[in-house]
Design a protein around this motif. Structure first.
Motif, short mmCIF file in Angstrom:
data_model
loop_
_atom_site.label_atom_id
_atom_site.label_comp_id
_atom_site.label_asym_id
_atom_site.label_seq_id
_atom_site.Cartn_x
_atom_site.Cartn_y
_atom_site.Cartn_z
N ILE A 132 0.83 -1.21 0.00
CA ILE A 132 0.00 0.00 0.00
C ILE A 132 0.87 1.26 0.00
N LEU A 133 0.56 2.17 -0.90
CA LEU A 133 1.18 3.49 -0.89
C LEU A 133 0.13 4.48 -0.41
N LEU A 134 0.48 5.26 0.61
CA LEU A 134 -0.49 6.22 1.14
C LEU A 134 0.21 7.49 1.61
N LYS A 135 -0.62 8.51 1.82
CA LYS A 135 -0.06 9.77 2.33
C LYS A 135 0.39 9.58 3.77
N ASN A 136 1.52 10.14 4.11
CA ASN A 136 2.02 10.05 5.49
C ASN A 136 1.10 10.86 6.41
N LYS A 137 0.65 10.23 7.48
CA LYS A 137 -0.26 10.87 8.42
C LYS A 137 0.45 11.93 9.26
N TYR A 138 1.76 11.83 9.32
CA TYR A 138 2.54 12.77 10.14
C TYR A 138 3.58 13.47 9.26
N PRO A 139 3.11 14.42 8.43
CA PRO A 139 4.05 15.05 7.49
C PRO A 139 4.94 16.08 8.19
N LEU A 160 7.88 17.07 7.48
CA LEU A 160 8.76 17.88 6.65
C LEU A 160 7.97 18.98 5.95
N GLU A 161 8.48 20.19 5.97
CA GLU A 161 7.80 21.29 5.31
C GLU A 161 8.25 21.34 3.86
N ASN A 162 7.37 21.89 3.02
CA ASN A 162 7.68 21.99 1.60
C ASN A 162 7.97 20.64 0.97
N ALA A 163 7.17 19.66 1.38
CA ALA A 163 7.40 18.31 0.89
C ALA A 163 6.08 17.56 0.84
N PHE A 164 5.97 16.57 -0.05
CA PHE A 164 4.82 15.69 -0.09
C PHE A 164 5.29 14.31 0.35
N GLN A 165 4.84 13.89 1.53
CA GLN A 165 5.38 12.67 2.13
C GLN A 165 4.43 11.49 1.98
N THR A 166 4.95 10.40 1.42
CA THR A 166 4.16 9.19 1.33
C THR A 166 4.87 8.04 2.05
N VAL A 167 4.08 7.04 2.41
CA VAL A 167 4.61 5.84 3.05
C VAL A 167 4.24 4.64 2.18
N LEU A 168 5.20 3.76 1.96
CA LEU A 168 4.94 2.54 1.20
C LEU A 168 4.98 1.37 2.19
N ILE A 169 3.80 0.88 2.55
CA ILE A 169 3.73 -0.28 3.46
C ILE A 169 4.03 -1.52 2.62
N GLU A 170 5.09 -2.24 3.00
CA GLU A 170 5.62 -3.29 2.13
C GLU A 170 4.80 -4.58 2.14
N THR A 171 4.16 -4.85 3.28
CA THR A 171 3.50 -6.15 3.47
C THR A 171 2.55 -6.05 4.66
#
Ligand SMILES: [Zn+2]
Length: 255
Positions: free
Chosen positions: A46-53, A55-66
């Motif tokens: 699953i690729l999703l938006k990071n719930k705890y962004p 970093l400023e001036n950035a678009f943070q995503t998390v890739l849950i591997e399994t």
């Protein structure tokens, strides 16, 4: 104005769950029906938006591997490994090609000394609006003793490590996915976690897309040396040839 530093939002940072050291903290990535802002899904990946962004001036995503909280790159089956890395590379390169970011970083933290906060296997893809990571990349950080090379894919042990000590590099052309790319990456991670001459539980993988190549830098993590923290001087150990031979012996059965 050029920005050289990434700004970290401390008020979001304090809310971030941590369960690498704090074992009582429930794993948010195991509660799959609670996950929101999904971007892409391929079965358990699953690729999703990071719930705890943070970093400023950035678009943070998390890739849950399994969906297996205790799995790791070193334990995936061949088939699963390729499915995962193909997925990650695809969305990373898509974000890069979107033109919305100055550059896009793709990396993985594993273990207590890696800088990560959640134990559940995951990676991060982050679009940076005003920083180009490639400005800090030099070709020699990917050069080293060749451990294996097949079909244009190469596994090396850095002779000019970026931070110091043991850094493995895997490289391939960016024109198409090569199975060996992930195979070599898995070997480096497996070696670090299982056969290293020093006890280690932590590593990072940092992907780079430079000119027409894709690199994965696999870094074993220990407490960072004061010479690097204080003076930015990387140290090179004198047993690199020995280690390259060990990896060849264990995984490639030849000297
Ligand atoms: Zn979990």
């Amino acid at each position: 104005m050029e920005n050289s530093h990434l700004h970290f939002n401390t008020s979001i940072g304090v809310k971030k769950p941590e369960n690498i050291r704090n074992k009582d903290q429930a794993c948010p990535f195991c509660e799959r029906d609670q996950l929101t802002d999904l971007i892409a899904v391929d079965g358990p990946i699953i690729l999703l938006k990071n719930k705890y962004p943070v970093l400023e001036n950035a678009f943070q995503t998390v890739l849950i591997e399994t969906d297996d909280c205790h799995a790791d790159i070193s334990t995936y089956s061949n088939e699963y490994l390729h499915r995962l890395i193909r997925f990650g590379l695809k969305y990373w390169l898509e974000m890069e090609q979107s033109g919305r970011y100055r550059s896009v970083i793709f990396f993985k933290n594993h273990g207590p000394l890696s800088g990560g906060t959640l134990a559940h296997p995951h990676m991060q893809i982050i679009g940076l609006h005003d920083i180009d990571y490639k400005e800090k990349v030099s070709q020699d950080m990917f050069e080293g003793i060749v451990i294996a090379e097949e079909e244009g894919v190469r596994l090396t042990l850095s002779t000019k490590p970026r931070v110091g000590f043991y850094e493995f590099n895997v490289e391939m052309k960016d024109s198409g996915y090569e199975l060996r790319f992930s195979d070599y990456m898995q070997i480096a991670v497996h070696y670090i976690l299982n056969h290293f001459p020093f006890k280690t539980t932590s590593y990072n993988v940092f992907f780079h897309h430079v000119e027409d190549k894709i690199y994965a830098k696999i870094v074993s993590r220990f407490v960072t040396t004061p010479l690097y923290i204080g003076y930015g001087i990387p140290q090179v150990p004198n047993n690199l040839q020995w280690m390259a031979g060990e990896v060849r012996n264990i995984y490639f059965n030849r000297m």
